[in-house]
Scaffold this motif. Sequence first.
Motif, PDB file in Angstrom:
ATOM      1  N   ALA A 143       0.942  -1.298  -0.229  1.00  0.00           N
ATOM      2  CA  ALA A 143       0.276  -0.031  -0.101  1.00  0.00           C
ATOM      3  C   ALA A 143       0.377   0.923   0.086  1.00  0.00           C
ATOM      4  O   ALA A 143       0.517   2.245  -0.947  1.00  0.00           O
ATOM      5  CB  ALA A 143      -0.967   0.139   1.036  1.00  0.00           C
ATOM      6  N   SER A 144       1.814   1.442   0.739  1.00  0.00           N
ATOM      7  CA  SER A 144       2.871   2.434   0.848  1.00  0.00           C
ATOM      8  C   SER A 144       3.701   2.936  -0.017  1.00  0.00           C
ATOM      9  O   SER A 144       3.526   3.621  -1.029  1.00  0.00           O
ATOM     10  CB  SER A 144       4.257   2.055   1.814  1.00  0.00           C
ATOM     11  N   ARG A 145       4.034   1.450  -1.322  1.00  0.00           N
ATOM     12  CA  ARG A 145       4.951   2.134  -2.715  1.00  0.00           C
ATOM     13  C   ARG A 145       3.276   2.842  -3.101  1.00  0.00           C
ATOM     14  O   ARG A 145       3.620   3.246  -4.331  1.00  0.00           O
ATOM     15  CB  ARG A 145       4.950   0.767  -3.157  1.00  0.00           C
ATOM     16  N   ALA A 146       2.208   2.151  -3.141  1.00  0.00           N
ATOM     17  CA  ALA A 146       1.097   2.599  -4.855  1.00  0.00           C
ATOM     18  C   ALA A 146       0.682   3.849  -3.991  1.00  0.00           C
ATOM     19  O   ALA A 146       0.499   4.560  -5.282  1.00  0.00           O
ATOM     20  CB  ALA A 146       0.367   1.841  -3.669  1.00  0.00           C
ATOM     21  N   GLU A 147       1.078   4.363  -2.837  1.00  0.00           N
ATOM     22  CA  GLU A 147       0.805   6.121  -2.406  1.00  0.00           C
ATOM     23  C   GLU A 147       2.062   6.704  -2.786  1.00  0.00           C
ATOM     24  O   GLU A 147       1.748   7.340  -2.885  1.00  0.00           O
ATOM     25  CB  GLU A 147       0.000   5.781  -0.713  1.00  0.00           C
ATOM     26  N   ARG A 150       1.583   7.019  -6.666  1.00  0.00           N
ATOM     27  CA  ARG A 150       0.476   8.423  -6.368  1.00  0.00           C
ATOM     28  C   ARG A 150       0.885   9.641  -5.968  1.00  0.00           C
ATOM     29  O   ARG A 150       0.177  10.732  -6.167  1.00  0.00           O
ATOM     30  CB  ARG A 150      -0.314   7.904  -5.394  1.00  0.00           C
ATOM     31  N   ALA A 151       1.761   9.795  -5.152  1.00  0.00           N
ATOM     32  CA  ALA A 151       2.320  11.437  -4.277  1.00  0.00           C
ATOM     33  C   ALA A 151       3.450  11.568  -5.858  1.00  0.00           C
ATOM     34  O   ALA A 151       3.744  13.080  -5.696  1.00  0.00           O
ATOM     35  CB  ALA A 151       3.414  11.165  -3.072  1.00  0.00           C
TER      36      ALA A 151
END
Length: 201
Positions: A143-147, A150-151
């Motif tokens: 999830a952190s990599r996906a966010e 996105r960032a």
Amino acid sequence: MPPVFQHGDLRLYLLSLLDEQPLHGYGIMQALGERTGGTYTPSAGTIYPRLAKLEEEGLVTKTKDGRQAVYAITDAGRAEVRERADEIEGIQEGLADSVRLIADGVRANVREAMKSLRADLAAASAAQRSEEPPPAEDDPRVASRAELMRAEGAISSFRGSLRAELRTHVARGGRLDAAVVDALQRDLDGIVARVRDVLAR
């Protein structure tokens, strides 16, 4: 970056464009956009009055081609282009500098993207060599990599939009005061500080 065209330069550059070939108004605007690397996108309200003035001076002629007006240089216009060839060369060098600045920015962006890609590939390769099973879909790291992606997309979009706004404003002769840049720097520093504060919690 200073304005793309100084006072009187656009008039002379229009003559030099028409010395190459006859063009309709939209074709002139397209040519200017291409030769300035997108740093200058003149409006019809900028181009047509100057063309009308050149026509009044007997330097260009206007003929109808269907619904479009085609502008062609006259012998008097060619004579002025020849007499002011050094000035035209200086204008062209200035345009080349503007395009070079854009190219430098693009290269820097590509280098940053390649560095990030190499880091991602190295991490993926290390993970593949590891005996640990791949993270599950609900793993916080996924999830952190996906966010993170996105960032980075939001930052890239913001950077591109803001640069385009600033470049267009200055290219059209608008002022860019130091106070505006100082305020921008303060706001960006504030955003970085807030993000750090949130990440540290």
